[in-house]
Design a protein around this motif. Sequence first.
Motif, PDB file in Angstrom:
ATOM      1  N   HIS A 121       0.824  -1.204   0.000  1.00 26.88           N
ATOM      2  CA  HIS A 121       0.000   0.000   0.000  1.00 26.88           C
ATOM      3  C   HIS A 121       0.861   1.258   0.000  1.00 26.88           C
ATOM      4  O   HIS A 121       0.442   2.313  -0.511  1.00 26.88           O
ATOM      5  CB  HIS A 121      -0.930  -0.010   1.215  1.00 26.88           C
ATOM      6  CG  HIS A 121      -1.891   1.127   1.258  1.00 26.88           C
ATOM      7  ND1 HIS A 121      -1.682   2.244   2.028  1.00 26.88           N
ATOM      8  CD2 HIS A 121      -3.080   1.344   0.624  1.00 26.88           C
ATOM      9  CE1 HIS A 121      -2.681   3.086   1.881  1.00 26.88           C
ATOM     10  NE2 HIS A 121      -3.541   2.569   1.030  1.00 26.88           N
ATOM     11  N   ALA A 122       2.064   1.166   0.565  1.00 25.09           N
ATOM     12  CA  ALA A 122       2.924   2.345   0.735  1.00 25.09           C
ATOM     13  C   ALA A 122       3.886   2.579  -0.426  1.00 25.09           C
ATOM     14  O   ALA A 122       4.693   3.511  -0.377  1.00 25.09           O
ATOM     15  CB  ALA A 122       3.719   2.204   2.031  1.00 25.09           C
ATOM     16  N   TYR A 123       3.839   1.771  -1.481  1.00 26.04           N
ATOM     17  CA  TYR A 123       4.755   1.979  -2.602  1.00 26.04           C
ATOM     18  C   TYR A 123       4.575   3.382  -3.185  1.00 26.04           C
ATOM     19  O   TYR A 123       3.456   3.903  -3.251  1.00 26.04           O
ATOM     20  CB  TYR A 123       4.507   0.950  -3.702  1.00 26.04           C
ATOM     21  CG  TYR A 123       4.972  -0.450  -3.378  1.00 26.04           C
ATOM     22  CD1 TYR A 123       6.062  -0.672  -2.541  1.00 26.04           C
ATOM     23  CD2 TYR A 123       4.321  -1.563  -3.912  1.00 26.04           C
ATOM     24  CE1 TYR A 123       6.494  -1.967  -2.245  1.00 26.04           C
ATOM     25  CE2 TYR A 123       4.742  -2.851  -3.629  1.00 26.04           C
ATOM     26  CZ  TYR A 123       5.821  -3.050  -2.790  1.00 26.04           C
ATOM     27  OH  TYR A 123       6.234  -4.315  -2.506  1.00 26.04           O
ATOM     28  N   PRO A 124       5.645   3.974  -3.670  1.00 26.61           N
ATOM     29  CA  PRO A 124       5.557   5.324  -4.245  1.00 26.61           C
ATOM     30  C   PRO A 124       4.679   5.343  -5.498  1.00 26.61           C
ATOM     31  O   PRO A 124       4.489   4.326  -6.169  1.00 26.61           O
ATOM     32  CB  PRO A 124       7.012   5.657  -4.599  1.00 26.61           C
ATOM     33  CG  PRO A 124       7.846   4.721  -3.805  1.00 26.61           C
ATOM     34  CD  PRO A 124       7.031   3.476  -3.632  1.00 26.61           C
ATOM     35  N   ALA A 125       4.177   6.512  -5.827  1.00 26.47           N
ATOM     36  CA  ALA A 125       3.364   6.660  -7.034  1.00 26.47           C
ATOM     37  C   ALA A 125       4.211   6.491  -8.290  1.00 26.47           C
ATOM     38  O   ALA A 125       3.765   5.895  -9.276  1.00 26.47           O
ATOM     39  CB  ALA A 125       2.679   8.023  -7.033  1.00 26.47           C
ATOM     40  N   ALA A 126       5.436   7.006  -8.278  1.00 31.97           N
ATOM     41  CA  ALA A 126       6.310   6.919  -9.456  1.00 31.97           C
ATOM     42  C   ALA A 126       6.800   5.488  -9.630  1.00 31.97           C
ATOM     43  O   ALA A 126       7.334   4.887  -8.693  1.00 31.97           O
ATOM     44  CB  ALA A 126       7.495   7.867  -9.295  1.00 31.97           C
ATOM     45  N   ARG A 127       6.632   4.937 -10.833  1.00 27.86           N
ATOM     46  CA  ARG A 127       6.963   3.535 -11.060  1.00 27.86           C
ATOM     47  C   ARG A 127       8.437   3.233 -10.807  1.00 27.86           C
ATOM     48  O   ARG A 127       8.770   2.208 -10.192  1.00 27.86           O
ATOM     49  CB  ARG A 127       6.565   3.132 -12.488  1.00 27.86           C
ATOM     50  CG  ARG A 127       5.064   3.098 -12.747  1.00 27.86           C
ATOM     51  CD  ARG A 127       4.777   2.679 -14.178  1.00 27.86           C
ATOM     52  NE  ARG A 127       3.364   2.541 -14.451  1.00 27.86           N
ATOM     53  CZ  ARG A 127       2.588   3.536 -14.882  1.00 27.86           C
ATOM     54  NH1 ARG A 127       3.112   4.755 -15.047  1.00 27.86           N
ATOM     55  NH2 ARG A 127       1.308   3.326 -15.140  1.00 27.86           N
ATOM     56  N   LEU A 128       9.335   4.086 -11.278  1.00 21.61           N
ATOM     57  CA  LEU A 128      10.754   3.801 -11.092  1.00 21.61           C
ATOM     58  C   LEU A 128      11.131   3.760  -9.611  1.00 21.61           C
ATOM     59  O   LEU A 128      11.989   2.965  -9.204  1.00 21.61           O
ATOM     60  CB  LEU A 128      11.599   4.847 -11.830  1.00 21.61           C
ATOM     61  CG  LEU A 128      11.594   4.743 -13.359  1.00 21.61           C
ATOM     62  CD1 LEU A 128      12.415   5.878 -13.979  1.00 21.61           C
ATOM     63  CD2 LEU A 128      12.142   3.392 -13.807  1.00 21.61           C
ATOM     64  N   ARG A 129      10.507   4.582  -8.831  1.00 17.72           N
ATOM     65  CA  ARG A 129      10.803   4.604  -7.386  1.00 17.72           C
ATOM     66  C   ARG A 129      10.254   3.374  -6.676  1.00 17.72           C
ATOM     67  O   ARG A 129      10.634   3.092  -5.538  1.00 17.72           O
ATOM     68  CB  ARG A 129      10.234   5.882  -6.762  1.00 17.72           C
ATOM     69  CG  ARG A 129      10.952   7.158  -7.211  1.00 17.72           C
ATOM     70  CD  ARG A 129      10.369   8.362  -6.510  1.00 17.72           C
ATOM     71  NE  ARG A 129      10.481   8.221  -5.057  1.00 17.72           N
ATOM     72  CZ  ARG A 129       9.645   8.798  -4.182  1.00 17.72           C
ATOM     73  NH1 ARG A 129       8.620   9.534  -4.631  1.00 17.72           N
ATOM     74  NH2 ARG A 129       9.816   8.634  -2.890  1.00 17.72           N
ATOM     75  N   ARG A 130       9.331   2.660  -7.323  1.00 14.33           N
ATOM     76  CA  ARG A 130       8.796   1.441  -6.690  1.00 14.33           C
ATOM     77  C   ARG A 130       9.776   0.274  -6.761  1.00 14.33           C
ATOM     78  O   ARG A 130       9.674  -0.669  -5.972  1.00 14.33           O
ATOM     79  CB  ARG A 130       7.499   1.003  -7.395  1.00 14.33           C
ATOM     80  CG  ARG A 130       6.331   1.920  -7.223  1.00 14.33           C
ATOM     81  CD  ARG A 130       5.116   1.343  -7.963  1.00 14.33           C
ATOM     82  NE  ARG A 130       4.210   2.396  -8.403  1.00 14.33           N
ATOM     83  CZ  ARG A 130       3.252   2.227  -9.289  1.00 14.33           C
ATOM     84  NH1 ARG A 130       3.079   1.042  -9.845  1.00 14.33           N
ATOM     85  NH2 ARG A 130       2.470   3.226  -9.635  1.00 14.33           N
ATOM     86  N   ILE A 131      10.679   0.309  -7.719  1.00 10.51           N
ATOM     87  CA  ILE A 131      11.501  -0.878  -7.974  1.00 10.51           C
ATOM     88  C   ILE A 131      12.265  -1.342  -6.735  1.00 10.51           C
ATOM     89  O   ILE A 131      12.195  -2.534  -6.379  1.00 10.51           O
ATOM     90  CB  ILE A 131      12.450  -0.623  -9.162  1.00 10.51           C
ATOM     91  CG1 ILE A 131      11.627  -0.430 -10.443  1.00 10.51           C
ATOM     92  CG2 ILE A 131      13.425  -1.791  -9.336  1.00 10.51           C
ATOM     93  CD1 ILE A 131      12.455  -0.032 -11.656  1.00 10.51           C
TER      94      ILE A 131
END
Length: 334
Positions: free
Chosen positions: A294-304
């Motif tokens: 639930h806390a993953y960042p909105a920006a896809r690259l930052r989720r990696i």
Amino acid sequence: MTGSERASPTISVALGTHNGAVFLTEQLESILAQSRPVDEIVISDDASTDGTLELAKRVIAARGAGGPAPALVALSNPTALGVTANFERALRAASGDLVVLCDQDDIWHVDRIAIAVEHFLERPELDLVHADARLVDGDGAPLGSTLFETLYVSDTELAAERDGRAFEVLMRRNVVTGATTMLTARLVARAQPFPDSWVHDEWLAMIAAIGGGVVAVERPLIDYRQHGGNQIGAESLGIAGKLGRLRTPRTARNARLLARAGDLAQRMRTIQPRPSDERLAAVSEKLAHERVRHAYPAARLRRIPPVLREVRTGRYRRFGLGVQDVVRDLVQPV
């Protein structure tokens, strides 16, 4: 069940209705034609405007005129409660040792009750029996597939249920469809109240898996009608559908998964009999997993980086669909 209940359990049907007059007669007639008769039909009608409840009373009264008929408990909600709350009301009113969940638009095979009861007689510790179903269209014509096929229920998952490991299966995903289930009165008592974050059949299955256990009948016991107006139906996703999911925003879904995990963890602290330490720990880990997602960042690259850290914990595999969920978390929009 007690010894006398095991010998001859009483059977209640918990039927939730909402504007179901089109198909209800055929469903009720299939219930009344069971090789193992039911003792009671509890109908909770959710603010229908098409005469659903009156039709049900007429069908059951007509059967009574020709011989023994099940007792009828008719409940009417002036304001619609929604599917889960409506079924909970029907379940609360049911008096049988065993209770069968029933949709308004399906058709039961004649031995549906008899086969499910046999499983409870053979394994009295069980809390819930569910089954496969034949998918049919609005006219009752077979669609050429079954519910388990549509849901991709695997031989491994079915074997796990047979071995008493339904909890492991349900912690990854739900494979139980309410319209195919029979459950014990003790499960109904343990599962109440139903949390808003869960659909009634998924919640009952999970509480059953934590308690006495769940098992599947690996053959269709009902015709599960798919007519476009189902409140809850079967969904089969091909490649296009699966790719479409990757374009679906993730925020609402992940918030719902987190709420479900939180409500389950809260109930685990009070449910009786007390779950094993292993299962308590598993539910806590599931909650931790959903908090991270639930806390993953909105920006896809930052989720990696956080997604890869979560992959290394093994929780994607234990509490979800593994690689499928990893890909969703990496690419879905907010």
